[in-house]
Write a protein that holds these residues in place. Structure first.
Motif, short mmCIF file in Angstrom:
data_model
loop_
_atom_site.label_atom_id
_atom_site.label_comp_id
_atom_site.label_asym_id
_atom_site.label_seq_id
_atom_site.Cartn_x
_atom_site.Cartn_y
_atom_site.Cartn_z
N LEU A 50 0.92 -1.30 -0.18
CA LEU A 50 0.16 -0.11 -0.13
C LEU A 50 1.15 1.05 0.09
O LEU A 50 0.90 2.13 -0.76
CB LEU A 50 -0.56 0.08 1.21
CG LEU A 50 -2.62 -0.09 1.05
CD1 LEU A 50 -3.14 -0.41 2.36
CD2 LEU A 50 -2.92 0.25 -0.86
N LEU A 54 0.20 3.84 -3.36
CA LEU A 54 -0.23 4.75 -3.05
C LEU A 54 -0.25 6.52 -3.51
O LEU A 54 -0.32 6.84 -4.07
CB LEU A 54 -1.42 4.90 -1.66
CG LEU A 54 -2.25 4.09 -1.52
CD1 LEU A 54 -2.84 4.36 0.45
CD2 LEU A 54 -3.44 3.66 -2.12
N LEU A 216 -0.10 7.80 8.03
CA LEU A 216 -1.33 7.34 8.68
C LEU A 216 -1.71 5.33 7.75
O LEU A 216 -2.01 5.01 9.32
CB LEU A 216 -2.14 7.73 7.35
CG LEU A 216 -4.14 6.43 7.84
CD1 LEU A 216 -4.65 7.16 8.36
CD2 LEU A 216 -4.69 7.63 6.73
N LEU A 220 -1.87 2.63 11.38
CA LEU A 220 -2.52 1.41 11.15
C LEU A 220 -1.65 0.35 10.72
O LEU A 220 -2.59 -0.23 11.95
CB LEU A 220 -3.36 1.46 9.69
CG LEU A 220 -4.13 2.23 9.51
CD1 LEU A 220 -4.40 2.37 8.30
CD2 LEU A 220 -5.55 2.39 10.24
N LEU A 312 -8.56 1.19 15.41
CA LEU A 312 -7.95 1.11 14.08
C LEU A 312 -9.69 2.49 13.34
O LEU A 312 -9.07 3.66 12.61
CB LEU A 312 -8.72 0.30 13.78
CG LEU A 312 -7.48 -0.90 12.93
CD1 LEU A 312 -7.98 -2.29 12.34
CD2 LEU A 312 -6.14 -0.85 12.46
N LEU B 284 -10.84 -1.86 7.12
CA LEU B 284 -10.34 -1.15 8.50
C LEU B 284 -8.41 -0.52 7.92
O LEU B 284 -8.27 0.44 7.64
CB LEU B 284 -10.13 -0.99 9.58
CG LEU B 284 -11.83 -0.45 10.29
CD1 LEU B 284 -12.15 -1.14 11.46
CD2 LEU B 284 -12.43 0.75 9.71
N GLN B 285 -7.88 -1.68 8.27
CA GLN B 285 -5.89 -1.46 8.17
C GLN B 285 -5.94 -1.14 6.84
O GLN B 285 -5.16 -0.35 5.88
CB GLN B 285 -6.01 -3.56 8.10
CG GLN B 285 -5.81 -3.64 9.94
CD GLN B 285 -5.50 -4.81 9.96
OE1 GLN B 285 -6.12 -6.23 8.82
NE2 GLN B 285 -4.23 -5.10 10.76
N LEU B 286 -6.79 -2.11 5.52
CA LEU B 286 -6.75 -1.57 4.07
C LEU B 286 -7.18 -0.23 3.51
O LEU B 286 -7.02 0.04 2.20
CB LEU B 286 -6.11 -2.97 3.15
CG LEU B 286 -5.69 -4.24 3.52
CD1 LEU B 286 -6.18 -5.21 2.47
CD2 LEU B 286 -4.72 -3.67 3.70
N LEU B 288 -9.04 2.61 5.43
CA LEU B 288 -8.61 3.40 5.59
C LEU B 288 -7.79 4.91 5.02
O LEU B 288 -7.81 5.86 4.51
CB LEU B 288 -8.31 3.83 6.75
CG LEU B 288 -9.66 3.94 8.30
CD1 LEU B 288 -8.78 3.06 9.60
CD2 LEU B 288 -10.10 5.11 8.33
N ALA B 289 -6.21 4.63 4.98
CA ALA B 289 -5.78 5.37 4.30
C ALA B 289 -6.32 5.67 2.64
O ALA B 289 -5.23 5.94 1.45
CB ALA B 289 -4.54 4.45 3.81
N LEU B 290 -7.10 5.18 1.52
CA LEU B 290 -7.01 4.88 0.53
C LEU B 290 -8.40 6.60 0.22
O LEU B 290 -8.32 7.55 -0.69
CB LEU B 290 -8.16 4.31 -0.20
CG LEU B 290 -8.18 2.75 0.00
CD1 LEU B 290 -9.16 1.86 -0.76
CD2 LEU B 290 -6.47 2.47 -1.03
N LEU B 292 -7.43 9.65 0.47
CA LEU B 292 -6.65 11.03 0.55
C LEU B 292 -6.40 11.01 -0.94
O LEU B 292 -6.71 11.55 -1.92
CB LEU B 292 -5.63 11.06 1.15
CG LEU B 292 -4.63 12.21 1.14
CD1 LEU B 292 -5.77 13.37 1.10
CD2 LEU B 292 -3.42 12.54 2.40
#
Lengths: 403, 379
Positions: A50, A54, A216, A220, A312, B284-286, B288-290, B292
């Motif tokens: 990720l 991202l 972030l 997490l 979380l 939630l782990q994967l 939440l960061a989407l 932005l």
């Protein structure tokens, strides 16, 4: 060195052996976490996939840096050379593109609304008649719902009209105006941006978006690492004896995310040319301080809620809106009292200040390093009670298994 | 289907994490997110000035600068080097440098040029400060023109005058440009994470991939739709009004229809994603960061024209891209659904595609022993 995981849930290390015990606890926790990450694709994705995905996505999107080829509509009601001249200038301007020549303003507004054009220029029918009197109005409508596009359109059109004025003054007015009446304006401004001459959004946005994404994801990952031991009751076999065990657990995450931070800096500074004006070691130290602060808050959240899913969710609330509150784009001093206090409680705000002082600009070291202090303060203020709460939860089977 | 809907809503309220996401987050975010932008437009940006001319006209320029609302004059410095240091130290976002020959050049009928330097790390504040400085300079310029006119006769006015009008977000507020988009990213994220969390929990309880009778799946989707529409009404009807953001410029029925389309595509995508989830906490782990990246891909802070073409196409796979375009469009720009036809079609396709995918992965082929109201009961 002993790799054996202590079997008893509460290993009461004798005092003289405390240091050796802490070292062993650190190593055992470190090995245990690495082994777990190797087995769990989801946790590994959070760490390894990720962040890259991202950050790369945003890097690619913003690589242009400045807005180019913005579609503009021109309504040339005058049918004269003025409208044609403006259209040619719009075609030639790097930021703009002549996308439509609607017959009237109603049609132009429809195009604006549909997003087919971002700005519309109207040259009124009486423009040719009025230029000799001077100040013949040319109307520019911009879509202010998309501010970056609106600002580009305004800037480019101002330059185009200024140039057109200079040409018209030479060609037409000079012929009829008394000598000396056509002269350069008495004052002018030369605007530039220090350390970012092209006013590139790539530099300003990415130098903050990368750490915004990374902190972030780091939080997490840290919350997941801490929370799953309570959720699965595996805290029994782990049996963290003290802060050293917590440090060993979080170290792999910290190191991997520091690596991503370094890579993000390398991309912008090394590959894209937005070099570090100040101190690169300070910038990396700042990244470390930021991650330490978020690790402290992760400990506090998991220690206080003892529930992974709630921790979380709260992480999303705490670290999910940092970018808005950091005051790096919109000035934080103008936010209301809540906004200002909340902003100061976020380590990312202080990291953003560090970026402005030692990456973009070259502030004296003492001043540039100042934001390290609040970040370390947050790390301690959240981390110490967090570690106490978490260690207590890790030793209390009644705190385990909560969803 | 209605009983499945009731069971789903009860399950959400009974599950603290799901309730926090689907009900708590929209409430909290609505209250606290806009406070970051409560100033709306940049005012009193810290600016330093270096007046190396020291003439009557340069002093008038400094006075005009001090009176400009976008500018807060924090220091008058002796040299450009000192001004550079103030910028580097982050104590000012812009510097106004008046060169020593400023008044002499004006007196000669030439152009006196002032250098305006913004801080490269604060483009928005710096631009506002520079615009303020430009306005102060224009005021000084009119006085200078009068002075020149006494010597050389009145100047000819420029042929054209550009008149700029901002449309839609007419006060050009920063929060007003950002939050009406962010609100729908919040709707998207709470639905995605909330529904996937509920499904992940059920999957865990079951110990095998989730299969629901079609009626129950429809009830789940309807539950998501209801929660999404409640959030939309909360944001558009109350939060936007509270902060006086531009809202509901289009007919209300069209705003609601557009919102329903966006929420439907989001629920379909959320259910398709939920079918991949194997544990309660995974979404939630994967996910939440989407938020932005999704917001940036949607093209409000960074226009689509400046985004590489393949990425523009990729962005259309997410309901947020066309959803934000449609909702910001209907709320701020007015018009009708038909004005945003490509976005409407995109959302329809996404709702259909993700809906079929979700049905293929989640619907039980035959009415097998139903897992009861397993979807989301708290463990």
């Amino acid at each position: 060195m002993s790799g054996a995981v202590p079997a008893a849930p509460r290993p009461a290390a004798p005092f003289p052996a405390a240091a050796a015990g802490a070292r062993a606890g650190f190593r055992a926790s470190l090995r245990r976490e690495i082994a777990f990450l190797g087995r769990s694709p989801v946790d590994l994705a959070l760490l390894a996939v990720l962040p890259l995905l991202l950050c790369a996505l945003l890097s690619w999107q913003l690589a242009g840096g400045v807005v180019r080829g913005l579609p503009v509509a021109v309504v040339a009601a005058d049918g004269s050379a003025i409208g044609r001249g403006l259209m040619a200038a719009i075609e030639a301007a790097p930021g703009l593109r002549l996308a439509a020549k609607p017959a009237d303003m109603a049609e132009a507004e429809r195009l604006l609304r549909a997003g087919a054009v971002r700005a519309a220029v109207l040259v009124p029918a009486d423009a040719p008649a009025r230029i000799h009197a001077g100040a013949a109005p040319v109307l520019l409508l911009v879509n202010a719902s998309v501010p970056a596009a609106a600002a580009t359109a305004e800037r480019e059109m101002a330059a185009i009209v200024a140039h057109a004025n200079a040409v018209l003054a030479r060609e037409r007015l000079a012929a009829v105006a008394p000598p000396g009446a056509v002269r350069p304006p008495p004052v002018a401004a030369l605007a530039t941006f220090a350390w970012n001459a092209p006013a590139s959004q790539e530099f300003q946005l990415l130098s903050l978006l990368h750490p915004a994404i990374l902190h972030l994801l780091f939080m997490l990952a840290a919350v997941s690492a801490l929370g799953r031991e309570l959720r699965d009751g595996t805290a029994r076999s782990w049996a963290p004896a003290g802060p050293a065990a917590l440090a060993g657990k979080l170290l792999p995450h910290l190191l991997v995310f520091l690596g991503w931070s370094a890579l993000a800096i390398l991309w912008l500074a090394g590959v894209r040319g937005w070099r570090v004006e100040g101190s690169l070691p300070l910038l990396l130290l700042g990244s470390l301080a930021m991650y330490l602060a978020y690790a402290g808050v992760a400990l506090l959240l998991v220690g206080a809620t003892r529930t992974l899913s709630q921790s979380l969710s709260l992480t999303g609330l705490y670290a999910g809106a940092s970018f808005a509150f950091a005051g790096a784009i919109f000035p934080q001093q103008q936010a209301n009292a809540f906004g200002r206090v909340w902003s100061d409680l976020l380590p990312f705000t202080h990291f953003a200040r560090l970026v402005a002082r030692t990456w973009v600009a070259d502030a004296p070291l003492a001043l540039a390093a100042q934001p390290l202090l609040p970040m370390l303060a947050i790390a301690l203020a959240a981390g110490i009670p967090g570690a106490l709460l978490y260690l207590r939860a890790a030793r209390a089977p009644s705190a385990w298994g909560r969803r | 289907m209605l009983s499945a809907l009731r069971a789903f809503l009860a399950a959400v309220l009974a599950d603290r994490a799901a309730a926090l996401l689907l009900v708590g987050a929209p409430l909290l975010y609505a209250l606290f997110y806009p406070s970051a932008y409560s100033g709306e437009v940049v005012r009193k940006a810290p600016v330093v000035v270096v007046d190396e001319d020291g003439s009557a006209i340069s002093r008038r320029l400094v006075a005009a600068l001090a009176a400009e609302p976008r500018v807060h004059l924090v220091a008058s410095l002796a040299s450009p080097a000192e001004a550079q240091l103030w910028l580097a130290e982050d104590r000012a976002v812009a510097a106004v440098l008046v060169p020593a020959d400023f008044s002499r050049r004006i007196a000669r009928g030439e152009t006196g040029t002032v250098a305006l330097v913004g801080h490269g790390a604060h483009l928005l504040q710096g631009s506002a400060a520079l615009a303020g400085a430009g306005a102060a300079l224009a005021e000084t310029g009119r006085e200078a023109a009068l002075a020149q006119a006494r010597a050389a006769g009145p100047p000819a006015p420029p042929a054209l005058a550009l008149v700029t009008r901002p449309l839609f977000n007419v006060r050009e507020g920063y929060g007003a440009a950002v939050f009406p988009g962010v609100a729908f990213v919040i709707v998207h994220q709470t639905l995605l994470l909330g529904l996937a969390l509920v499904a992940g929990t059920a999957r865990e309880r079951l110990g095998r991939p989730l299969r629901l009778p079609l009626r129950q799946l429809a009830g789940l989707a309807l539950g998501g739709l209801v929660l999404g529409m409640v959030q939309t009404v909360w944001f558009v009807g109350f939060v936007f009004w509270l902060h006086d953001y531009p809202r509901a410029a289009a007919p209300l029925a069209e705003v609601l229809a557009g919102a329903a389309l966006f929420v439907a595509a989001t629920v379909a995508a959320a259910l398709a994603a939920a079918s991949l989830v194997t544990a309660r906490e995974q979404p939630l782990q994967l996910g939440l960061a989407l938020s932005l990246p999704l917001f940036f891909l949607a093209g409000i802070s960074w226009p689509a024209e400046a985004t590489p073409l393949p990425l523009q196409a990729f962005a259309r796979l997410f309901p947020t891209t066309s959803g934000l375009e449609l909702m910001v469009g209907l709320n701020q720009m007015g018009g009708r659904l038909a004005d945003h036809l490509p976005a409407v079609l995109n959302l329809l396709l996404l709702a259909l595609g993700y809906g079929l995918l979700a049905a293929a992965r989640l619907a039980a082929p035959a009415p097998a022993p139903a897992p009861g109201a397993a979807a989301g009961r708290r463990r």
